[in-house]
Design a protein around this motif. Sequence first.
Motif, short mmCIF file in Angstrom:
data_model
loop_
_atom_site.label_atom_id
_atom_site.label_comp_id
_atom_site.label_asym_id
_atom_site.label_seq_id
_atom_site.Cartn_x
_atom_site.Cartn_y
_atom_site.Cartn_z
N TRP A 1 2.60 5.22 6.53
CA TRP A 1 2.15 4.86 5.36
C TRP A 1 1.40 5.84 4.65
O TRP A 1 0.66 6.48 5.23
CB TRP A 1 1.28 3.51 5.74
N VAL A 2 1.49 6.02 3.27
CA VAL A 2 0.93 7.03 2.42
C VAL A 2 0.43 6.17 1.32
O VAL A 2 0.92 5.02 0.72
CB VAL A 2 1.87 7.92 1.79
N GLU A 3 -0.76 6.70 0.91
CA GLU A 3 -1.55 6.01 -0.54
C GLU A 3 -0.87 6.45 -1.53
O GLU A 3 -0.37 7.66 -1.90
CB GLU A 3 -2.93 6.40 -0.31
N VAL A 4 -0.52 5.58 -2.50
CA VAL A 4 0.13 5.79 -3.70
C VAL A 4 -0.80 5.20 -5.01
O VAL A 4 -2.11 4.36 -4.48
CB VAL A 4 1.22 4.94 -3.84
N THR A 5 -0.77 5.56 -6.14
CA THR A 5 -1.67 5.24 -7.28
C THR A 5 -1.32 3.62 -7.73
O THR A 5 -2.36 2.98 -7.96
CB THR A 5 -1.31 6.01 -8.52
N GLU A 6 -0.12 2.97 -7.47
CA GLU A 6 0.10 1.88 -7.59
C GLU A 6 1.38 1.36 -6.87
O GLU A 6 2.02 2.17 -6.41
CB GLU A 6 0.27 1.75 -9.18
N SER A 7 1.44 -0.23 -7.07
CA SER A 7 2.62 -0.59 -6.17
C SER A 7 3.69 -0.93 -7.21
O SER A 7 3.49 -1.72 -8.10
CB SER A 7 2.24 -1.66 -5.40
#
Length: 77
Positions: free
Chosen positions: A41-47
């Motif tokens: 899992w990686v953090e992203v700015t939006e979905s």
Amino acid sequence: MIFFWSLFVRRQPRRHFALLDESGTCRALHQGDVPPTGGRWVEVTESRLGWIGQPLPAGAWVTPVVSRPAQRRALAA
């Protein structure tokens, strides 16, 4: 009374995460306060649903904040 206080309490916005497979393709999206466990899992700015089945765009990644410990100095006697 709880409703009244809830008007003034600021909640942190939910964070967005993307599950990547071995080739870097997005397989799932998740929103929550903490990162999910298991998998990559990686953090992203939006979905965005359009990312599923595709490689993540370069601008989607949230760069981790790296903090350096304060430099230690010898105390003057």
